[in-house]
Design a protein around this motif. Sequence first.
Motif, short mmCIF file in Angstrom:
data_model
loop_
_atom_site.label_atom_id
_atom_site.label_comp_id
_atom_site.label_asym_id
_atom_site.label_seq_id
_atom_site.Cartn_x
_atom_site.Cartn_y
_atom_site.Cartn_z
N THR A 122 -1.04 6.04 9.17
CA THR A 122 -0.42 6.47 7.91
C THR A 122 0.72 5.53 7.51
OG1 THR A 122 -1.00 8.78 8.34
CG2 THR A 122 0.76 8.37 6.75
N SER A 126 0.55 3.06 4.33
CA SER A 126 1.56 3.17 3.26
C SER A 126 2.13 1.80 2.91
CB SER A 126 2.69 4.11 3.70
OG SER A 126 2.21 5.41 3.95
N TRP A 130 1.69 -0.22 -0.56
CA TRP A 130 2.89 -0.56 -1.33
C TRP A 130 2.90 -2.04 -1.66
CZ3 TRP A 130 6.45 1.96 -3.96
CH2 TRP A 130 7.66 1.33 -4.28
N MET A 214 -5.01 6.10 3.69
CA MET A 214 -3.65 6.09 3.15
C MET A 214 -3.44 4.93 2.19
SD MET A 214 -0.98 7.90 3.27
CE MET A 214 0.74 7.84 2.79
N ARG A 215 -4.01 3.80 2.48
CA ARG A 215 -3.86 2.64 1.61
C ARG A 215 -4.48 2.91 0.23
NH1 ARG A 215 -7.08 -1.08 -1.50
NH2 ARG A 215 -5.91 -3.04 -1.64
N MET A 218 -2.34 5.38 -1.72
CA MET A 218 -1.12 4.75 -2.20
C MET A 218 -1.39 3.92 -3.45
SD MET A 218 1.79 5.30 -0.62
CE MET A 218 2.71 3.81 -1.00
N LEU A 241 9.18 4.64 -2.33
CA LEU A 241 8.07 4.64 -1.39
C LEU A 241 7.97 5.96 -0.64
CD1 LEU A 241 5.86 3.33 0.35
CD2 LEU A 241 7.66 2.32 1.76
N ALA A 246 4.61 7.85 -1.02
CA ALA A 246 4.01 8.25 0.25
C ALA A 246 3.93 9.77 0.39
CB ALA A 246 4.83 7.66 1.41
N ARG A 247 4.90 10.50 -0.13
CA ARG A 247 4.89 11.96 0.01
C ARG A 247 3.67 12.58 -0.66
NH1 ARG A 247 9.70 16.13 -1.92
NH2 ARG A 247 8.65 18.05 -1.28
N ALA A 249 0.84 10.72 -1.51
CA ALA A 249 -0.37 10.08 -0.99
C ALA A 249 -0.79 10.66 0.34
CB ALA A 249 -0.13 8.57 -0.84
N VAL A 250 0.14 11.23 1.09
CA VAL A 250 -0.18 11.72 2.42
C VAL A 250 -0.87 13.08 2.40
CG1 VAL A 250 1.91 13.06 2.94
CG2 VAL A 250 0.77 11.77 4.78
N GLN A 253 -4.36 13.23 3.65
CA GLN A 253 -4.36 12.87 5.06
C GLN A 253 -4.06 14.09 5.94
OE1 GLN A 253 -5.65 9.53 5.27
NE2 GLN A 253 -3.85 8.79 6.34
#
Length: 330
Positions: A122, A126, A130, A214-215, A218, A241, A246-247, A249-250, A253
């Motif tokens: 993760t 990320s 980014w 994760m990529r 993002m 980020l 990230a918050r 996008a995760v 996951q």
Amino acid sequence: MNTLRFFARRTAFYLFTAWAAITINFFLPRMMKGDPIQAYLARNRGDVSPEATRSLEILFGLDSSKSLLQQYADYWGLIFSGNLGRSLSHGLAPVTEVIGTALPWTIGLVGVATILSFTIGTLVGSLIGWHRGSRADVLVPISTFFGTVPYFWMGLIAIAVFASNLGWFPASHAYGKGAAPNLSLAFVGDVLQHGILPALTIVVASLGGWILGMRNMMVTILDEDYVTVAQAKGLSSRRVLLRYAARNAVLPQIQSFALALGFIVGGTLVMELVFSYPGIGKLLLDATGAKDYPLMQGVFLIITLTVLVANILADVAYAVLDPRTRQTEA
């Protein structure tokens, strides 16, 4: 009100799922060919009296004088009392004790490896997302390639290189031969040394999926308006980020991670066979080969309940992080 309705719907769903899984768990072994009692007698005592055979049938919940519906009701009673029966393939030992000897090994090894893989994947995903378009993107196909390699092949290569040739790690088992499990520092160190190689192969094999997922999330999130507004306000890249990109996008996951945690109890069967590791996966395989109904049902039950609990925790975490989930389902 929406929150209560959301949790009520999810609770009803998981209760139904638990009932269905336990029902399948009861009927599936009984649909298999062969007589487990006769197989047990053939392995251990040979010919016995009909009275002794009937006593074993009653002991293992396979009383032929009762209908399947009666046996099913008795099975639920045993579950609620915490009695999962006795194992045919382990000297009539209680199933809970047999599972209890294998469960810590699987949770300790596969659990730690799964958490490490998720965390590393993760974080790396990320950063790659980014800095999309940078040289770091090369990590995605490399990690994905290792994820496509058959696990048994990767395990055998790891043993050949790091155990046989370099001698850095032991090739198999959870601890050295002749050692007795205890809480001494020497034994703990021995266990850690034996666990590094199988844990490392699990991390390498599963890392690609976490990085790629994760990529991609993002890259999608970075095109959202709220990220653009946050950057336009002059917020630091680190804050954008972590707090905005990230918050969000995760979130997908998390559910995948919950499923991975649930299947930790199921173990990684191929890993346990390649490294001769005494986990739940190998225990289930041995029970299936021996037609050990009580042990099979006990292992299936533990796996099912673990997956359900992991999904419940994922739903709660998802609802807390994303209030839109509660509003939509309510």
